[in-house]
Design an enzyme around this catalytic site. Structure first.
Site, short mmCIF file in Angstrom:
data_model
loop_
_atom_site.label_atom_id
_atom_site.label_comp_id
_atom_site.label_asym_id
_atom_site.label_seq_id
_atom_site.Cartn_x
_atom_site.Cartn_y
_atom_site.Cartn_z
CD GLU A 1 -2.72 1.29 2.51
OE1 GLU A 1 -3.32 2.36 2.76
OE2 GLU A 1 -2.83 0.26 3.20
N GLY B 1 -1.98 6.12 4.59
CA GLY B 1 -1.10 4.96 4.52
C GLY B 1 -0.07 4.96 5.64
#
Length: 397
Positions: free
Chosen positions: A262, A383
């Site tokens: 990610e 993130g």
């Protein structure tokens, strides 16, 4: 036809060749790039202002993306995917960034949500969800962040209680990409009482439409205005026992395994955004006249453009090498954190200077660099914030 119904004209700026050649893509990747490029130029770019006004893309854009083969490209064909690698996923992200399409949440759906189901789900869960996600019938989201917790995933309060024949889910999530249009959402929730967040966390697949599951309206953000982002609320939501991903208490480990990808994904999008802004700025500087000649002919602007070209190229090389390492199974969490941290900050530095070169026009919303200026600041936040990234890097030293 009203102004809001009219499509914008899209005139792509010529691509700037990188200072060093790329070796990551083969002929198959480049052929796929043409498919992705046509889709974003024809289906997304002409409608992007309208997406920003309504706070989300049109729902049928997901179906069109599925028909074009742009969803779940790294998932095997037996589950409806394209069967490609994550380099194919990167092609889509680059083409999205090339037109400044900050409203589109395909990468989260295809490259974050789907891998959780593919890597940790049962065969029944894979067969039930993945083909429909690949076609665009289902839109996927993942819900980790809560109003009281940001990067501290061990501190979440949402809880799922084992009631014998079902789970009972209560809590809320915030800043959920694809949340407003989602048909399924992977929810991180506490299922244990040991007091150790990493041992008490589980993941659940929650379907939209269940009693007690409600969605907030799209959140008003300073950038990425067209990206579907909202709050999710769970009040005594009854989940079947097979809604859990893996075993109870294993959710935190799943999150840690997927977070490196990610973070690299964020770096890929930020790199593409930096290139997008630089290309528009170089084109502007060559055509904008001041004192009878293009502003790119003045030494101060030439040198500034040279510096930006160097920074963008440095980011490109490192991002490509991290992507190569990811595909080969050797990308470390610290390497991904470094890419996310450095490239996202480089992106903001570059775009800030692109706005400066544009002068007053850089502050006008209709100019691509103005949108890029606010759209891409968030790469340093989601993130895991870049402050957290530095801590992860430091721990590896």
């Amino acid at each position: 036809m009203s102004a809001s119904e009219k499509k914008e004209a899209f005139n792509p700026v010529p691509e700037v060749q990188p200072l060093i050649g790329r070796t990551l893509f083969n002929e198959t990747h480049e052929a796929f790039r043409e498919t992705a490029r046509r889709f974003f130029e024809r289906e997304v770019a002409p409608n992007h202002s309208r997406y920003e006004e309504q706070g989300h893309v049109d729902r049928d854009l997901w179906n069109k993306a599925g028909e074009a083969g742009l969803l779940l490209t790294a998932i095997p064909e037996e589950y409806g995917g394209l069967g490609g690698d994550r380099i194919v996923s990167a092609v889509i992200m680059e083409e999205q960034a090339r037109v400044g399409a900050s409203a589109v949440g395909f990468s989260l759906h295809s490259d974050i949500v789907a891998p959780y189901i593919f890597n940790f789900g049962t065969e029944e869960q894979k067969q039930n969800y993945l083909p429909r996600m690949a076609s665009g019938e289902l839109v996927g989201a993942i819900a980790m962040t809560e109003p009281g917790t940001g990067s501290d995933l061990q501190g979440i309060k949402t809880r799922a209680e084992d009631k014998g024949d079902h789970w009972l889910l209560n809590g809320s999530k915030i800043f959920i990409t694809n949340g407003y249009l989602c048909d399924i959402v992977i929810v991180a929730a506490k299922t244990g009482n040991s007091g150790q967040g990493s041992a008490d966390t589980s993941l659940f697949i929650v379907e939209a439409g269940l009693d007690g599951f409600t969605k907030g309206t799209p959140l008003k953000k300073i950038g990425m205005k067209g990206q579907d982002t909202c709050e999710l609320f769970f009040s005594d939501v009854k989940l079947p026992k097979d809604a859990i991903l893996g075993a109870p208490g294993t959710g935190f480990g799943m999150l840690m395994k997927e977070l490196a990808w990610e973070r690299l994904l964020i770096a890929i999008l930020a790199q593409g955004a930096a290139e997008f802004a630089f290309e528009h700025t170089l084109d502007y500087a060559k055509n904008r006249q001041a004192f009878g000649r293009p502003i790119a002919s003045f030494q101060v602007q030439r040198h500034k453009l040279a510096q930006l070209a160097s920074e963008v190229s440095l980011g490109r090389v490192y991002t490509d090498e991290c992507l190569r390492a990811e595909v080969e199974g050797r990308l470390s969490p610290a390497g991904a954190a470094s890419a996310k941290c450095w490239v996202s900050e480089m992106c903001s530095r570059v775009i800030d200077q692109c706005v400066q070169i544009h002068g007053g026009y850089g502050f006008m919303w209709e100019y691509p660099v103005a949108r890029a200026f606010v759209d891409n600041r968030v790469h340093q936040i989601y993130g895991g914030t870049n402050d957290i990234m530095r801590e992860l890097i430091a721990r590896s030293l």
